[in-house]
Design an enzyme around this catalytic site. Sequence first.
Site, short mmCIF file in Angstrom:
data_model
loop_
_atom_site.label_atom_id
_atom_site.label_comp_id
_atom_site.label_asym_id
_atom_site.label_seq_id
_atom_site.Cartn_x
_atom_site.Cartn_y
_atom_site.Cartn_z
N ASP A 34 37.29 42.61 54.49
CA ASP A 34 37.94 41.38 54.98
C ASP A 34 39.44 41.59 55.05
OD1 ASP A 34 35.36 40.21 54.73
OD2 ASP A 34 36.27 38.25 54.31
N TYR A 56 22.54 28.12 27.66
CA TYR A 56 23.10 26.86 27.13
C TYR A 56 23.75 26.00 28.22
CZ TYR A 56 22.76 29.86 23.00
OH TYR A 56 22.32 30.74 22.05
N ASP A 109 43.08 47.26 42.58
CA ASP A 109 44.27 46.41 42.71
C ASP A 109 45.37 47.13 43.51
OD1 ASP A 109 44.06 48.08 40.50
OD2 ASP A 109 45.38 46.91 39.22
N LYS A 161 37.78 51.03 39.58
CA LYS A 161 38.49 50.20 38.60
C LYS A 161 38.10 50.74 37.22
CE LYS A 161 41.22 46.95 37.32
NZ LYS A 161 42.68 47.09 37.50
#
Length: 353
Positions: free
Chosen positions: A246, A143, A218, A185
């Site tokens: 990184d 859509y 996290d 996670k």
Amino acid sequence: MNMYRVACIPGDGIGLEVLPAAVTCLDLVAGQHSFRFDWHDLPWGSEHYHEHGRMMPVDGLDQLAPHDAIFLGAVGVPEIPDTETLWGLLIPIRRTFDQYINLRPAKTLPGVPNRVTAEGDIDLVIVRENVEGEYSEIGGRLYRGQPEEAAVQEAIFTRRGTARAAAFAARLAQARRGKLTSATKSNGIVHTMPFWDEVVREVVAEHPDVRLDSLLIDAFAAKLVLDPASFDVIVASNLFGDILSDLAGAVTGSIGASPSANLNPERRYPSMFEPVHGSAPDIAGQGVANPVGQIWAGAMMLEHLGETTAAGRLQAAMETVIARGVKTRDLGGTADTAGFVDAVCAELKGPSV
Ligand code: GGG
């Protein structure tokens, strides 16, 4: 005399500056160790895209196949979508040549203070699963332009893919300090991450001398900032490994000084060596880019080619020069790319120069 045929793809932005800089150092160290490189320069990347509508020729992968290794700079420019630049060059190379391990070391360099106040020197290696996981073409958009618009992106984790990354990481941990930390996670991602945890646990159990920890991504990010010296080997999925590397590079000093090796450990196909950083359009063309990530990636390539003494000398020369204070701006120095390379070459040539 050994000769290595290496495909050289500077790519875009600062790749065009740091790759030739590293080639200068590699040619010098090769001459000193009785081998040489036969560089095969391939001007692929965004310029090629502008001219031909693709990042590399149709038969690009066939052209790469017979090489001993691939040396890559960086890819990406602001005016072409990253999906085109990455999926048109970097990712097809990784997948076609089954470079399923992306090895990304980060360590404190002499004379480069860590960016955090944490105790101890950083010396870690990230083993990133490199050909599956969250980097997937499966999905689509629905859509488009409508209020109901939706996007679906599937992640694919296979037992074979996860197990071989975990086994590589476990062997590496065994050869280092015996500590392996897996990024997960599994509290929020309910299918793929519990599967990742299960397979990693099973594989690492075959290495009783390796201590395995699992950290939610996290909490992992927070610990990498607060206590980076506590890590030894890290194993992570494609996306988590990319993000953590990184972060590890930045915490250690600069992402400009981070190398990476895309390995096909079975050596059925050529492996590819590149800095972790991208094309950095903000500083491209100014001659100020840090070539350390690219030179270090070159040292990893020497190691892979079996030229371990030359690899050690190149790495040592680079670190000596940095310790002496010859550093680019991102590391707090004033050297430009050419000045840094001159200093590394002088160091390699010894006191007479
Ligand atoms: N040095 C190659 C390069 O340009 N990397 C930038 C990048 O976005 N890489 C994504 C990845 O490693 O998956």
